[in-house]
Enzyme design. Structure first.
Site, PDB file in Angstrom:
ATOM      1  N   LYS A  47       0.147   4.239  -0.288  1.00 40.53           N
ATOM      2  CA  LYS A  47      -0.496   5.432   0.291  1.00 40.53           C
ATOM      3  C   LYS A  47      -0.246   6.643  -0.610  1.00 40.53           C
ATOM      4  O   LYS A  47      -0.128   6.482  -1.819  1.00 40.53           O
ATOM      5  CB  LYS A  47      -0.023   5.668   1.728  1.00 40.53           C
ATOM      6  CG  LYS A  47      -0.099   4.400   2.578  1.00 40.53           C
ATOM      7  CD  LYS A  47       0.042   4.673   4.036  1.00 40.53           C
ATOM      8  CE  LYS A  47       0.073   3.357   4.794  1.00 40.53           C
ATOM      9  NZ  LYS A  47       0.002   3.507   6.228  1.00 40.53           N
ATOM     10  N   SER A  83       3.378  -2.451  10.437  1.00 45.51           N
ATOM     11  CA  SER A  83       4.828  -2.483  10.671  1.00 45.51           C
ATOM     12  C   SER A  83       5.464  -3.829  10.338  1.00 45.51           C
ATOM     13  O   SER A  83       6.376  -4.296  11.025  1.00 45.51           O
ATOM     14  CB  SER A  83       5.153  -2.066  12.103  1.00 45.51           C
ATOM     15  OG  SER A  83       4.696  -0.742  12.327  1.00 45.51           O
ATOM     16  N   ASN A 140       0.876  -1.177   0.000  1.00 40.23           N
ATOM     17  CA  ASN A 140       0.000   0.000   0.000  1.00 40.23           C
ATOM     18  C   ASN A 140       0.909   1.221   0.000  1.00 40.23           C
ATOM     19  O   ASN A 140       1.486   1.566   1.027  1.00 40.23           O
ATOM     20  CB  ASN A 140      -0.888  -0.029   1.258  1.00 40.23           C
ATOM     21  CG  ASN A 140      -1.706   1.240   1.398  1.00 40.23           C
ATOM     22  OD1 ASN A 140      -1.825   2.032   0.461  1.00 40.23           O
ATOM     23  ND2 ASN A 140      -2.282   1.434   2.576  1.00 40.23           N
ATOM     24  N   GLU A 144      -5.541  -5.280  10.372  1.00 36.88           N
ATOM     25  CA  GLU A 144      -4.512  -4.277  10.643  1.00 36.88           C
ATOM     26  C   GLU A 144      -4.829  -3.584  11.964  1.00 36.88           C
ATOM     27  O   GLU A 144      -5.632  -2.641  11.998  1.00 36.88           O
ATOM     28  CB  GLU A 144      -4.501  -3.229   9.522  1.00 36.88           C
ATOM     29  CG  GLU A 144      -4.205  -3.813   8.161  1.00 36.88           C
ATOM     30  CD  GLU A 144      -3.583  -2.767   7.241  1.00 36.88           C
ATOM     31  OE1 GLU A 144      -2.469  -2.990   6.794  1.00 36.88           O
ATOM     32  OE2 GLU A 144      -4.215  -1.711   7.013  1.00 36.88           O
ATOM     33  N   GLY A 204       2.327   1.910  10.838  1.00 35.57           N
ATOM     34  CA  GLY A 204       3.280   3.017  10.702  1.00 35.57           C
ATOM     35  C   GLY A 204       3.936   3.407  12.019  1.00 35.57           C
ATOM     36  O   GLY A 204       4.577   4.446  12.118  1.00 35.57           O
TER      37      GLY A 204
END
Ligand code: PEP
Length: 251
Positions: free
Chosen positions: A11, A214, A9, A168, A174
């Site tokens: 982003k 992560s 992803n 998630e 992150g």
């Protein structure tokens, strides 16, 4: 047999040229080292067409990161599932916690988006997961269950089989804080049981459930070794070909 999948992803990172370059780099790395899992990259909308041209989608599937909750019309700035499909992309990430938190996407909106994605033959990579306070209050199982029930349990078994789930935990996205392999397995097994209670064991066993938060080359192997963890949805570590390849190589 369900598929093992490593999905990136990106982003809101990489301009068009940088994105195409990364896609080409991955194409070249993975053509030389055939992955033992399905690989997907989730790019910004404007990259989709060019990235689809830069990769062989039998090797690297291309995904959008969102689609509109309307079919077409006066919705300035939105991108429909049909438009995503017309770029050649085959997947769409839905319900990412950043969409839920910053853009007010709730389970009802995500139910509509899922229907539109399926109507346009896109595979939804549907994200679920609790925030830290919910885990600390021991509500994480209830939250994840209601996210699935409210957005997806209207689907027929045949349609549900087209969904990829991504668990998630928001506190791990992150942040550098990964769920432990045991925490991931515990939740993935719970999710699969929830699916089995609704659709039966055969359907539940066919659904790929990815872990996200992560995930990196150094922890991917122990996360993916769990029986109910069928791969990962990867944010930061999908932005560098070498790191992403390191995670893919965990299979
Ligand atoms: C994500 O945003 O889907 C994600 C898993 O991010 P990161 O890998 O950077 O935690």
């Amino acid at each position: 047999m369900r598929q093992n999948i490593v999905a990136g992803n990106w982003k809101m990172n990489k301009n068009l040229q940088e994105g195409v370059e990364l896609a080409k780099e991955l194409q070249s790395i993975l053509s030389a080292n055939k992955p033992n899992c399905r690989v997907v990259i989730g790019t910004p909308f404007i990259h989709l067409t060019e990235v689809c041209k830069a990769v062989d989608q039998d090797l690297i599937g291309v995904s959008a990161q969102n689609c509109a909750d309307q079919e077409s019309g006066a919705y300035t700035g939105e991108v429909s599932a049909e438009m995503v499909k017309s770029t050649g992309a085959r997947y769409v990430i839905l319900g990412h916690s950043e969409r839920r938190a910053y853009y007010g996407e709730d389970n009802a909106i995500l139910k509509t988006k899922t229907d539109l994605a399926l109507k346009n033959e896109l595979t939804p990579i549907f994200c679920i997961g609790e925030v830290l306070e919910e885990r600390e209050a021991d509500k994480h199982f209830d939250i994840v269950k209601s996210q699935i029930e409210e957005a997806l349990f209207h689907l027929s078994a045949d349609d549900f089989k087209k969904i990829v789930l991504a668990y998630e935990p928001v506190w791990a996205i992150g942040t550098g804080k990964t769920a432990s392999p045991d925490q991931a397995q515990e939740m993935h097994a719970f999710i699969r049981k929830t699916l089995a209670d609704k659709y039966g064991k055969e359907v539940a066993d066919e659904i790929s459930i990815l872990y996200g938060g992560s995930c990196k080359p150094s922890n991917a192997k122990e996360l993916f070794a769990n029986p109910d963890v069928d791969g990962g949805l990867i944010g930061g570590a999908s932005l560098k070909a070498e790191d992403f390849q390191g995670i893919i190589a965990a299979f």
